[in-house]
Design a protein around this motif. Structure first.
Motif, PDB file in Angstrom:
ATOM      1  N   ASP A 191      55.482 -29.462 -27.533  1.00  0.00           N
ATOM      2  CA  ASP A 191      56.688 -29.345 -26.713  1.00  0.00           C
ATOM      3  C   ASP A 191      56.843 -27.901 -26.255  1.00  0.00           C
ATOM      4  O   ASP A 191      56.869 -26.992 -27.074  1.00  0.00           O
ATOM      5  CB  ASP A 191      57.917 -29.777 -27.517  1.00  0.00           C
ATOM      6  CG  ASP A 191      59.159 -29.850 -26.648  1.00  0.00           C
ATOM      7  OD1 ASP A 191      59.748 -28.774 -26.394  1.00  0.00           O
ATOM      8  OD2 ASP A 191      59.546 -30.955 -26.237  1.00  0.00           O
ATOM      9  N   ARG A 192      56.931 -27.708 -24.957  1.00  0.00           N
ATOM     10  CA  ARG A 192      57.032 -26.357 -24.399  1.00  0.00           C
ATOM     11  C   ARG A 192      58.289 -25.630 -24.873  1.00  0.00           C
ATOM     12  O   ARG A 192      58.287 -24.418 -25.070  1.00  0.00           O
ATOM     13  CB  ARG A 192      57.004 -26.428 -22.864  1.00  0.00           C
ATOM     14  CG  ARG A 192      57.156 -25.073 -22.160  1.00  0.00           C
ATOM     15  CD  ARG A 192      57.210 -25.249 -20.651  1.00  0.00           C
ATOM     16  NE  ARG A 192      57.685 -24.027 -20.013  1.00  0.00           N
ATOM     17  CZ  ARG A 192      56.909 -23.193 -19.333  1.00  0.00           C
ATOM     18  NH1 ARG A 192      55.624 -23.435 -19.217  1.00  0.00           N
ATOM     19  NH2 ARG A 192      57.423 -22.102 -18.776  1.00  0.00           N
ATOM     20  N   GLU A 193      59.368 -26.365 -25.078  1.00  0.00           N
ATOM     21  CA  GLU A 193      60.645 -25.739 -25.421  1.00  0.00           C
ATOM     22  C   GLU A 193      60.735 -25.356 -26.895  1.00  0.00           C
ATOM     23  O   GLU A 193      61.278 -24.299 -27.238  1.00  0.00           O
ATOM     24  CB  GLU A 193      61.802 -26.693 -25.083  1.00  0.00           C
ATOM     25  CG  GLU A 193      61.876 -27.077 -23.612  1.00  0.00           C
ATOM     26  CD  GLU A 193      62.038 -25.867 -22.696  1.00  0.00           C
ATOM     27  OE1 GLU A 193      62.780 -24.942 -23.075  1.00  0.00           O
ATOM     28  OE2 GLU A 193      61.404 -25.852 -21.626  1.00  0.00           O
ATOM     29  N   THR A 194      60.175 -26.180 -27.772  1.00  0.00           N
ATOM     30  CA  THR A 194      60.330 -25.944 -29.217  1.00  0.00           C
ATOM     31  C   THR A 194      59.085 -25.338 -29.862  1.00  0.00           C
ATOM     32  O   THR A 194      59.164 -24.756 -30.940  1.00  0.00           O
ATOM     33  CB  THR A 194      60.645 -27.260 -29.957  1.00  0.00           C
ATOM     34  OG1 THR A 194      59.513 -28.145 -29.853  1.00  0.00           O
ATOM     35  CG2 THR A 194      61.873 -27.938 -29.352  1.00  0.00           C
ATOM     36  N   GLY A 195      57.933 -25.511 -29.209  1.00  0.00           N
ATOM     37  CA  GLY A 195      56.697 -25.039 -29.798  1.00  0.00           C
ATOM     38  C   GLY A 195      56.173 -25.956 -30.886  1.00  0.00           C
ATOM     39  O   GLY A 195      55.176 -25.642 -31.545  1.00  0.00           O
ATOM     40  N   GLU A 196      56.810 -27.106 -31.088  1.00  0.00           N
ATOM     41  CA  GLU A 196      56.404 -28.071 -32.113  1.00  0.00           C
ATOM     42  C   GLU A 196      55.702 -29.267 -31.464  1.00  0.00           C
ATOM     43  O   GLU A 196      55.820 -29.497 -30.262  1.00  0.00           O
ATOM     44  CB  GLU A 196      57.642 -28.562 -32.878  1.00  0.00           C
ATOM     45  CG  GLU A 196      58.485 -27.467 -33.511  1.00  0.00           C
ATOM     46  CD  GLU A 196      57.785 -26.782 -34.677  1.00  0.00           C
ATOM     47  OE1 GLU A 196      56.882 -27.426 -35.267  1.00  0.00           O
ATOM     48  OE2 GLU A 196      58.127 -25.633 -34.980  1.00  0.00           O
ATOM     49  N   LYS A 197      54.984 -30.009 -32.300  1.00  0.00           N
ATOM     50  CA  LYS A 197      54.336 -31.220 -31.808  1.00  0.00           C
ATOM     51  C   LYS A 197      55.391 -32.208 -31.298  1.00  0.00           C
ATOM     52  O   LYS A 197      56.442 -32.389 -31.927  1.00  0.00           O
ATOM     53  CB  LYS A 197      53.521 -31.882 -32.927  1.00  0.00           C
ATOM     54  CG  LYS A 197      52.186 -31.209 -33.209  1.00  0.00           C
ATOM     55  CD  LYS A 197      51.131 -31.626 -32.189  1.00  0.00           C
ATOM     56  CE  LYS A 197      49.752 -31.070 -32.569  1.00  0.00           C
ATOM     57  NZ  LYS A 197      48.721 -31.462 -31.588  1.00  0.00           N
ATOM     58  N   LYS A 198      55.109 -32.828 -30.178  1.00  0.00           N
ATOM     59  CA  LYS A 198      56.042 -33.813 -29.646  1.00  0.00           C
ATOM     60  C   LYS A 198      56.096 -35.029 -30.566  1.00  0.00           C
ATOM     61  O   LYS A 198      55.096 -35.421 -31.163  1.00  0.00           O
ATOM     62  CB  LYS A 198      55.598 -34.265 -28.256  1.00  0.00           C
ATOM     63  CG  LYS A 198      55.658 -33.170 -27.200  1.00  0.00           C
ATOM     64  CD  LYS A 198      55.141 -33.686 -25.860  1.00  0.00           C
ATOM     65  CE  LYS A 198      55.176 -32.588 -24.801  1.00  0.00           C
ATOM     66  NZ  LYS A 198      54.587 -33.057 -23.512  1.00  0.00           N
TER      67      LYS A 198
ATOM     68  N   ASP B 156      64.910 -15.733 -30.170  1.00  0.00           N
ATOM     69  CA  ASP B 156      64.665 -16.905 -31.017  1.00  0.00           C
ATOM     70  C   ASP B 156      63.753 -17.939 -30.360  1.00  0.00           C
ATOM     71  O   ASP B 156      63.559 -19.036 -30.890  1.00  0.00           O
ATOM     72  CB  ASP B 156      65.998 -17.573 -31.379  1.00  0.00           C
ATOM     73  CG  ASP B 156      66.892 -16.654 -32.203  1.00  0.00           C
ATOM     74  OD1 ASP B 156      66.345 -15.894 -33.025  1.00  0.00           O
ATOM     75  OD2 ASP B 156      68.124 -16.692 -32.010  1.00  0.00           O
ATOM     76  N   SER B 157      63.180 -17.584 -29.223  1.00  0.00           N
ATOM     77  CA  SER B 157      62.341 -18.534 -28.503  1.00  0.00           C
ATOM     78  C   SER B 157      60.908 -18.499 -29.028  1.00  0.00           C
ATOM     79  O   SER B 157      60.358 -17.426 -29.285  1.00  0.00           O
ATOM     80  CB  SER B 157      62.329 -18.194 -27.004  1.00  0.00           C
ATOM     81  OG  SER B 157      61.342 -18.949 -26.333  1.00  0.00           O
ATOM     82  N   PRO B 158      60.263 -19.663 -29.180  1.00  0.00           N
ATOM     83  CA  PRO B 158      58.853 -19.690 -29.587  1.00  0.00           C
ATOM     84  C   PRO B 158      57.936 -19.100 -28.516  1.00  0.00           C
ATOM     85  O   PRO B 158      56.765 -18.850 -28.776  1.00  0.00           O
ATOM     86  CB  PRO B 158      58.570 -21.182 -29.797  1.00  0.00           C
ATOM     87  CG  PRO B 158      59.561 -21.884 -28.941  1.00  0.00           C
ATOM     88  CD  PRO B 158      60.800 -21.031 -28.975  1.00  0.00           C
ATOM     89  N   ALA B 159      58.490 -18.877 -27.332  1.00  0.00           N
ATOM     90  CA  ALA B 159      57.686 -18.324 -26.231  1.00  0.00           C
ATOM     91  C   ALA B 159      57.546 -16.807 -26.308  1.00  0.00           C
ATOM     92  O   ALA B 159      56.640 -16.234 -25.692  1.00  0.00           O
ATOM     93  CB  ALA B 159      58.318 -18.712 -24.895  1.00  0.00           C
ATOM     94  N   LEU B 160      58.427 -16.130 -27.057  1.00  0.00           N
ATOM     95  CA  LEU B 160      58.413 -14.671 -27.082  1.00  0.00           C
ATOM     96  C   LEU B 160      57.261 -14.140 -27.926  1.00  0.00           C
ATOM     97  O   LEU B 160      57.091 -14.520 -29.082  1.00  0.00           O
ATOM     98  CB  LEU B 160      59.741 -14.129 -27.621  1.00  0.00           C
ATOM     99  CG  LEU B 160      59.839 -12.595 -27.700  1.00  0.00           C
ATOM    100  CD1 LEU B 160      59.732 -11.972 -26.317  1.00  0.00           C
ATOM    101  CD2 LEU B 160      61.146 -12.173 -28.373  1.00  0.00           C
TER     102      LEU B 160
END
Length: 552
Positions: free
Chosen positions: A544-551, A278-282
């Motif tokens: 945002d590195r954790e969410t992948g959304e704009k801060k 579920d991570s935006p990093a995958l």
């Protein structure tokens, strides 16, 4: 639980040591400015473009060298050192390239047409012993020169002046511009090559670079550090200041580095994929590379037996392998040419047109084995299989070993782990028994796979040879080039013929599961040659590195 706890503790301590060793602001894991940090499982083998055959090296080359053309995200040629489109004459057999006058090497020397002529002829020089010389055989007299039958001066590549390069081909090649983007076609600075001689390419300081980046530091089996090349002609589009590669064979440790914001890209193994689902990093993607077991008939007499080779090829549960061992988007395959390499004249992927007899079937595998035992006069057969010395490679090899020994009674497979470079060297010297190996396309055509299994090809280290196969491949690269349907039929027949003989046992098409910092944008991924280009890459730190959304 005890062993797992000790393993996790070992990984943690390893990460602490890695980070403490590079604690300064310009260290390997520093994210100061526009710095891309990536974990790679294997090191490159050389910085000499005449010397390498591996994807790791070619991927680094895309960052530090530039040929006449580069590849865009659709694997189509776009101008690199070449200025615009070439002049094509003589029914498509003669190319005249105009070179940009602002192209420079990292030492300030101009990049000239002479650098291309010198580099290409050096690849073809028999004394260089380049494993990839054959990729230039479509150039006039290239093959004869490489075999020592004609002088290098007869090869159809000539610098007409500093900024004009003329290339004469044996026949019209529809993908020739794309071919010039490949690592073996990179230019070389003759002055630098001759200065360092046999040491050329072995150290970062023994080479000059004409790409977006230059190698600042290379510690073998440890790290490769790049910095922006301020002499690069298109430097204004290059946003990254540095690219740091960390060679780390344990990919679980790579994921730990990612979690601590110490790297921006790392591959992950099967057991980690679920954690990041579920991570935006995958990121998962299918690469145009097939992996298979090479069987060396020169060192294992049983491999000369077609029934035994077929027994091996049909004994491995490929779907079970990609589901349980890889879990990264890899797909099981029974063919040799990878999907996404090239389309057939009817628009279908060439790979999908191949009918393979090498599907997983324990029953058929045992039938082949029984025939082989009778023909060989043996009840027990033992052989070793080489693979890399990484945890992931060990799991892969152990799965294959278990399948072979379970489905083929009397057969013993011994796993040998070793560094990537050593595996390649043993294959090239044909001093191995079996090897878990792979191949990816160098240009967008099925011949990029089919050529390597022809008799005498430097990458056909299996001892297998078939004259009819050789002729079909030769025809597809010659008289049938202007007859698409007949050419397709010849290549299809060749691959099916080779698969029926089973000199290699196809297992999977490579997928890749990576964790990528969502802030990282602009990467160009390629299926041809090296896997990626960072020329246009940059970090958008408003994300945002954790969410992948704009801060917010």
């Amino acid at each position: 639980m005890k062993s797992k706890s000790f393993r996790l503790l070992g990984i943690f301590l390893g990460i602490v040591l890695l980070l403490s060793a590079c604690g300064n602001s310009e260290g390997l894991y520093s994210d100061k400015g526009q710095t891309l940090r990536k974990v790679i499982a294997s090191d490159m083998t050389s910085l000499d473009s005449a010397a390498v055959t591996d994807t790791v090296s070619f991927s680094v080359y895309k960052q530090v060298y530039e040929g006449l053309y580069s590849l865009d995200s659709d694997d189509k040629a776009v101008p690199g050192v070449a200025k615009g489109e070439p002049k094509v004459t003589n029914d498509g057999k003669t190319y005249t390239f105009k070179l940009r006058k602002d192209a420079k090497w990292s030492n300030g020397d101009p990049v000239t047409a002479h650098d291309f002529e010198f580099a290409w002829k050096r690849v073809l020089d028999p004394d260089t012993a380049s494993q990839y010389a054959y990729i230039m055989y479509d150039i006039k007299n290239a093959e004869a020169a490489n075999l020592g039958k004609k002088p290098l001066d007869s090869v159809g590549v000539k610098a007409l002046d500093d900024h004009t390069l003329k290339v004469e081909l044996n026949k019209a090649i529809p993908y020739f511009k794309e071919l010039t983007s490949f690592g073996t076609y990179m230019p070389q600075n003759e002055k630098v090559v001759k200065k360092y001689g046999k040491e050329y390419g072995l150290k970062a300081d023994n080479v000059v670079y004409n790409g977006p980046f230059e190698v600042k530091n290379w510690k073998v089996e440890d790290r490769i550090q790049l910095v922006k090349n301020n002499n690069y002609w298109d430097k204004d589009v290059v946003k990254l200041d540095r690219v740091n590669f960390k060679v780390l064979k344990d990919q679980q440790a790579g994921a730990s580095l990612f979690d601590t914001n110490s790297v921006d890209i790392t591959k992950i193994v099967a057991e980690q994929v679920e954690k990041y689902e579920d991570s935006p990093a995958l990121n998962k993607r299918l690469l145009s590379s097939t992996f298979y077991i090479k069987m060396n008939q020169k060192t294992v007499p049983a491999f000369k037996n077609e029934e035994f080779r077929k027994a091996i090829a049909k004994s491995i549960n490929k779907k079970g392998y990609v589901d349980s061992v890889k879990n990264d988007g890899s797909e099981p395959v029974d063919v040799f040419t990878a999907k996404k390499t090239a389309d057939s004249p009817n628009g279908k992927d060439f790979s999908s047109t191949i009918k393979s007899p090498l599907k997983y079937s324990p029953k058929e595998a045992q039938q082949h084995l029984e025939k082989a035992k009778k023909q060989l006069g043996k009840d027990k057969i033992v052989f070793s299989m080489n693979t890399e010395d990484t945890p992931d490679a060990k799991i892969s090899a152990e799965f294959i070993k278990a399948q072979v020994e379970k489905n083929l009674p009397g057969v013993t497979l011994k796993v040998k782990q070793m560094p990537f470079k050593q595996r390649l060297t043993l294959e090239q010297n044909e001093t191995y028994e079996a090897s878990l190996s792979g191949w990816g396309p160098d240009y967008p055509d099925p011949l990029t796979f089919l050529n390597i299994m022809t008799t005498g090809n430097s990458n056909n280290n299996t001892g297998w040879s078939n004259k009819e196969y050789d002729q079909l491949v030769k025809d597809a690269n010659g008289k049938l080039l202007t007859k698409p349907k007949e050419r397709q039929a010849a290549m299809k027949k060749a691959e099916e013929m080779m698969l029926n003989d089973a000199p290699v046992a196809p297992i999977y098409q490579k997928g890749q599961a990576e964790l990528i910092n969502p802030q990282l944008k602009g990467i160009i991924y390629n299926q041809i040659g090296g896997e990626y280009s960072y020329k246009y890459a940059y970090f958008d730190k408003s994300i945002d590195r954790e969410t992948g959304e704009k801060k917010k």
